[in-house]
Design an enzyme around this catalytic site. Structure first.
Site, PDB file in Angstrom:
ATOM      1  N   LYS A 214       0.865  -1.188   0.000  1.00 45.47           N
ATOM      2  CA  LYS A 214       0.000   0.000   0.000  1.00 45.47           C
ATOM      3  C   LYS A 214       0.894   1.228   0.000  1.00 45.47           C
ATOM      4  O   LYS A 214       1.951   1.233   0.637  1.00 45.47           O
ATOM      5  CB  LYS A 214      -0.918   0.001   1.220  1.00 45.47           C
ATOM      6  CG  LYS A 214      -1.752   1.279   1.359  1.00 45.47           C
ATOM      7  CD  LYS A 214      -2.889   1.121   2.359  1.00 45.47           C
ATOM      8  CE  LYS A 214      -2.539   1.391   3.795  1.00 45.47           C
ATOM      9  NZ  LYS A 214      -1.992   2.746   4.075  1.00 45.47           N
TER      10      LYS A 214
ATOM     11  N   GLU B 117      -9.153   7.723   4.138  1.00 49.02           N
ATOM     12  CA  GLU B 117      -8.972   8.047   5.551  1.00 49.02           C
ATOM     13  C   GLU B 117      -9.502   9.440   5.875  1.00 49.02           C
ATOM     14  O   GLU B 117      -9.124  10.428   5.241  1.00 49.02           O
ATOM     15  CB  GLU B 117      -7.477   7.949   5.932  1.00 49.02           C
ATOM     16  CG  GLU B 117      -7.244   8.240   7.403  1.00 49.02           C
ATOM     17  CD  GLU B 117      -5.887   7.793   7.938  1.00 49.02           C
ATOM     18  OE1 GLU B 117      -5.146   7.119   7.196  1.00 49.02           O
ATOM     19  OE2 GLU B 117      -5.576   8.120   9.097  1.00 49.02           O
TER      20      GLU B 117
HETATM   21  O1  KIV Z   1      -0.759   2.548   8.840  1.00 49.71           O
HETATM   22  C1  KIV Z   1      -1.967   2.332   9.029  1.00 49.71           C
HETATM   23  O2  KIV Z   1      -2.382   1.791  10.060  1.00 49.71           O
HETATM   24  C2  KIV Z   1      -2.905   2.753   8.003  1.00 49.71           C
HETATM   25  C3  KIV Z   1      -4.353   2.707   8.356  1.00 49.71           C
HETATM   26  C4  KIV Z   1      -4.696   3.887   9.167  1.00 49.71           C
HETATM   27  C5  KIV Z   1      -5.192   2.595   7.159  1.00 49.71           C
HETATM   28  O3  KIV Z   1      -2.506   3.143   6.954  1.00 49.71           O
END
Ligand code: KIV
Length: 284
Positions: free
Chosen positions: A133, A202
């Protein structure tokens, strides 16, 4: 007789690795298509990941929030790629079913798309992760496309992107103003076209998240983005009440493990002090 025995043994047998159907990126698309909400939580270590996976969570995110909740940093910026890979290795070892997505940390992908590809390959090869991600919209599209050329699934992240906290200056809700909301809608479409299999949204208004969710075919996973996303994600430490000094309205506490742990530790200290632990039965 034999067939009865076989039937009995299949009724009582614990699920094996063969029985468990792994969650794939395609499965997440199907969940969106059939209107089945996706449950995602963060995990950073073996023991917790094992519990969450066995409980049936669909996606485990090795989030760079490890920088906050595991390492105690104020922001997500300090965590390194090596540290993320360590956390991801621990999680992957525990997981039988969930899709494991790993955050590319700050500084490991923004330089150029080749550097990003090298980081993503390290995460996949050294940790055995299933996807990565990364944060950002139009600016990271060439990076996403480059990572995808290696066959690595990519999840996007729009709205409040914590790696840019010093540019935002605050953790307030994003995209309340029309200009930013329009940009976010365009970015979501660009991320879908670039080939992302899903997007975290988010801390944006629920109505905007609903609009984005309806406008793309890939699933949206909300955190502070309302109920109309295709799934939800929370930081596990927040959801289980291990963190107590972070109380945004989007966090629902499903347990109060802070109190459970404090009570248990105080009971242990008491037992040690009054020599009621260990008993003869607990000794050799
Ligand atoms: O790093 C994380 O926990 C995240 C979430 C807030 C989606 O990116």
């Amino acid at each position: 007789m034999l067939s009865n025995l076989i039937a009995m043994s299949t009724q009582t047998a614990a699920p094996t690795a063969v029985d468990i159907k792994r969650v794939t990126t395609q499965a997440l698309q199907n969940m969106k298509a059939t209107g089945t909400p996706i449950a995602m939580l963060t995990a950073y270590d073996y023991t917790t990941a094992r519990l969450l996976d066995r409980a049936g969570v669909d996606v485990l995110l090795v989030g760079d929030s490890a920088s906050n909740v595991m390492a105690g940093h104020e922001t997500t910026l300090p965590i390194t790629l090596d540290q993320m890979i360590y956390h991801a290795q621990c999680v992957v070892r525990a997981v039988r079913r969930a899709l494991v997505v790993v955050d590319l940390p700050f500084g490991s992908y923004q330089g150029n798309s080749k550097e990003a590809l090298i980081s993503a390959i390290r995460v996949m090869k050294e940790a055995g992760a299933h996807a990565v991600k990364l944060e950002g919209g139009a600016a990271v599209v060439p990076t996403i496309e480059r990572i995808l050329t290696a066959g690595i699934p990519v999840m996007g992240h729009l709205g409040l992107t914590p790696q840019s906290i010093y540019r935002f200056g605050t953790y307030k809700v994003r995209a309340r103003e029309e200009e930013e909301a329009e940009q976010l809608k365009r970015d979501a479409v660009l991320l879908e076209r670039a080939g992302c299999f899903g997007i975290v949204l988010e801390k944006i208004p629920a109505s905007l998240a609903a609009e984005v969710t309806a406008s793309i075919r890939i699933p949206t996973i909300g955190i502070g983005a309302g109920v109309h996303c295709d799934g939800q994600v929370l930081v596990t430490h927040d959801a289980l009440g291990l963190t107590t000094d972070f109380n945004p309205r989007f966090v629902r506490r499903y347990a109060h493990l802070d109190a459970v742990i404090t009570d248990a530790v105080q009971a242990y200290i008491q037992d040690v002090r009054d020599r009621s632990f260990p008993t003869d039965e607990e000794s050799y």
